[in-house]
Design an enzyme around this catalytic site. Structure first.
Site, PDB file in Angstrom:
ATOM      1  N   LYS A   1      31.635 -78.221   9.290  1.00 17.61           N
ATOM      2  CA  LYS A   1      32.795 -76.691   8.980  1.00 17.61           C
ATOM      3  C   LYS A   1      34.091 -77.284   9.552  1.00 17.61           C
ATOM      4  O   LYS A   1      34.142 -77.454  10.700  1.00 17.61           O
ATOM      5  CB  LYS A   1      32.069 -75.772   9.671  1.00 17.61           C
ATOM      6  CG  LYS A   1      32.406 -74.294   9.413  1.00 17.61           C
ATOM      7  CD  LYS A   1      34.050 -73.954  10.251  1.00 17.61           C
ATOM      8  CE  LYS A   1      33.438 -73.736  11.766  1.00 17.61           C
ATOM      9  NZ  LYS A   1      32.795 -72.464  11.904  1.00 17.61           N
TER      10      LYS A   1
ATOM     11  N   ARG B   1      28.609 -65.566  11.096  1.00 12.74           N
ATOM     12  CA  ARG B   1      27.782 -66.327  12.232  1.00 12.74           C
ATOM     13  C   ARG B   1      28.295 -65.985  13.767  1.00 12.74           C
ATOM     14  O   ARG B   1      27.814 -65.672  14.819  1.00 12.74           O
ATOM     15  CB  ARG B   1      27.442 -67.779  12.041  1.00 12.74           C
ATOM     16  CG  ARG B   1      28.899 -68.489  11.976  1.00 12.74           C
ATOM     17  CD  ARG B   1      29.320 -68.927  13.445  1.00 12.74           C
ATOM     18  NE  ARG B   1      29.914 -69.942  13.547  1.00 12.74           N
ATOM     19  CZ  ARG B   1      31.012 -70.599  14.547  1.00 12.74           C
ATOM     20  NH1 ARG B   1      31.027 -69.511  15.284  1.00 12.74           N
ATOM     21  NH2 ARG B   1      31.354 -71.551  14.664  1.00 12.74           N
TER      22      ARG B   1
ATOM     23  N   GLN C   1      37.606 -60.226  12.989  1.00 13.61           N
ATOM     24  CA  GLN C   1      36.611 -60.114  13.650  1.00 13.61           C
ATOM     25  C   GLN C   1      36.274 -58.693  14.530  1.00 13.61           C
ATOM     26  O   GLN C   1      35.256 -58.205  14.793  1.00 13.61           O
ATOM     27  CB  GLN C   1      36.532 -61.155  14.764  1.00 13.61           C
ATOM     28  CG  GLN C   1      35.916 -62.511  14.226  1.00 13.61           C
ATOM     29  CD  GLN C   1      34.471 -62.478  13.900  1.00 13.61           C
ATOM     30  OE1 GLN C   1      33.474 -61.971  14.819  1.00 13.61           O
ATOM     31  NE2 GLN C   1      34.180 -62.854  12.797  1.00 13.61           N
TER      32      GLN C   1
ATOM     33  N   GLY D   1      37.370 -64.449  21.713  1.00 12.96           N
ATOM     34  CA  GLY D   1      38.713 -65.169  21.015  1.00 12.96           C
ATOM     35  C   GLY D   1      39.099 -66.401  21.789  1.00 12.96           C
ATOM     36  O   GLY D   1      39.709 -67.127  21.274  1.00 12.96           O
TER      37      GLY D   1
ATOM     38  N   ASP E   1      38.640 -69.773  22.213  1.00 16.04           N
ATOM     39  CA  ASP E   1      37.939 -70.958  21.710  1.00 16.04           C
ATOM     40  C   ASP E   1      38.856 -72.163  21.743  1.00 16.04           C
ATOM     41  O   ASP E   1      38.757 -73.174  20.870  1.00 16.04           O
ATOM     42  CB  ASP E   1      37.413 -70.815  20.219  1.00 16.04           C
ATOM     43  CG  ASP E   1      38.580 -70.339  19.392  1.00 16.04           C
ATOM     44  OD1 ASP E   1      39.715 -70.110  19.678  1.00 16.04           O
ATOM     45  OD2 ASP E   1      38.296 -69.984  18.148  1.00 16.04           O
TER      46      ASP E   1
ATOM     47  N   LYS F   1      43.832 -70.665  25.503  1.00 14.79           N
ATOM     48  CA  LYS F   1      43.281 -68.976  25.242  1.00 14.79           C
ATOM     49  C   LYS F   1      42.671 -68.577  26.478  1.00 14.79           C
ATOM     50  O   LYS F   1      41.738 -69.040  27.079  1.00 14.79           O
ATOM     51  CB  LYS F   1      42.375 -69.024  23.903  1.00 14.79           C
ATOM     52  CG  LYS F   1      43.552 -69.151  22.781  1.00 14.79           C
ATOM     53  CD  LYS F   1      42.343 -69.081  21.653  1.00 14.79           C
ATOM     54  CE  LYS F   1      43.193 -69.427  20.130  1.00 14.79           C
ATOM     55  NZ  LYS F   1      42.256 -69.450  18.983  1.00 14.79           N
TER      56      LYS F   1
END
Length: 327
Positions: free
Chosen positions: A68, A112, A140, A223, A225, A229
């Site tokens: 992905k 997902r 999201q 958030g 990732d 962050k």
């Protein structure tokens, strides 16, 4: 090879309890040691506030695995474009030949990701109706609230966003869809007036402070990732009674735990840290009392992508959808 359009994929894969069980199975397989999952590959494009992540995982015994690529360009809303996009490739684990191109434009990632949040609340949030706090107003923020509604009855919602017009748009949409009151709030109000809080931002500065935590609170942070962050103050994460993550290997490299470790407050061997799959597998308890403070950090795993891509392929072929390419 089959090519599936976003419309075809949306018609077959829904945000529902059946798909939730597929994502939970992926986490179970990961916990059982049946998954080969390499580190996330990411390309940052700072001049456009953008990033592209590549994730994959092989699940032992499965006939296919996904690769992905997903993008997040966080200036896009100002251009009238979605922040997130992407696509998935599905390969045969027997031959390595490409079985399908899933042209989902990030839809499967949205699903997902939201269902991982639903799984976290299913095992870690208080039983009974909940008051939800949502930090963020993007895609999201919507998907996570819808997913929460699969596992808990929602009484009311507090939402925080930086732009008033986006907050009001969110309130209008989610009140109409879920038939519950949704009110604008500060971050502090959203945390203190809720017992389930979900953070959905690309923030590089901690948003949730330790002093706002209260008995019975559950936080899902999805958030963070990337290394820079950070949505949860390290002191707040360290103060939680139960600290959960999707993958220890990832969260100490990319997620909230990475910042807590840098602050000297947590270490990978801390016995209070467990993976979500361990709880789903009933090897470790989730919430055991109503006054515990729980936090789950979700960085997004390749096994989630393989799980939902394989499920999508099965359903799409059952319904005879897709275009055959290369014959």
């Amino acid at each position: 090879m089959y090519i599936f359009s976003e419309g075809e994929i949306r018609s077959c894969i829904k945000l529902d309890k059946n798909t939730l069980s597929v994502i939970e199975e992926g986490f179970e397989k990961l916990d059982n040691g049946e998954v080969t999952m390499p580190p996330v590959l990411r390309v940052d494009i700072p001049e456009n506030n953008g990033e592209v992540d590549v994730k994959t995982a092989y699940v032992k015994g499965w006939s296919q695995f996904a690769l992905k690529a997903s993008s997040g360009f966080f200036n896009n809303p100002g251009k009238g474009l979605p922040s997130l996009s992407g696509m998935m490739l599905l390969f045969s684990t027997e031959t390595g030949i490409l079985d399908a191109f899933l042209q989902d434009n990030g839809y499967l990632t949205d699903i997902r990701t939201a269902l991982a949040g639903a799984a976290a609340s299913k095992y870690l949030a208080q039983e009974g109706p909940v008051r939800a706090g949502i930090i963020g107003t993007g895609a999201q923020a919507r998907f996570q609230l819808r997913a929460l509604a699969l596992v808990r009855d929602i009484e009311e919602v507090r939402v925080y966003g930086r732009q008033e017009e986006r907050v009001q748009a969110y309130i209008g949409e989610m009140e109409e869809e879920l038939k519950v009151p949704v009110k604008a709030a500060s971050i502090e109000e959203a945390v203190q007036q809720s017992n389930v809080v979900i953070t959905t931002t690309p923030s590089k500065t901690p948003l949730i402070k330790k002093e706002w935590l209260h008995p019975g609170l559950h936080i899902t942070a999805m958030g963070s990732d990337a290394e820079e962050k950070n949505e949860i103050a390290p002191e707040a994460l360290a103060a939680a009674d139960i600290k959960v993550c999707d993958s220890k290997a990832q969260v100490f490299r990319l997620g909230e735990f990475h910042h807590a470790e840098s602050a000297g407050l947590l270490a990978p061997g801390d016995p209070s840290i467990v993976e979500l799959g361990t709880i789903i597998n009933e090897k470790t308890p989730g919430r055991t009392s109503s006054d515990q403070i729980t936090i789950c950090d979700l960085t997004g795993t390749g096994v989630q992508d393989t799980a939902i891509a394989v499920q999508a392929f099965k359903k799409l072929r059952t319904e005879n959808k897709g275009t055959v390419f290369g014959e």
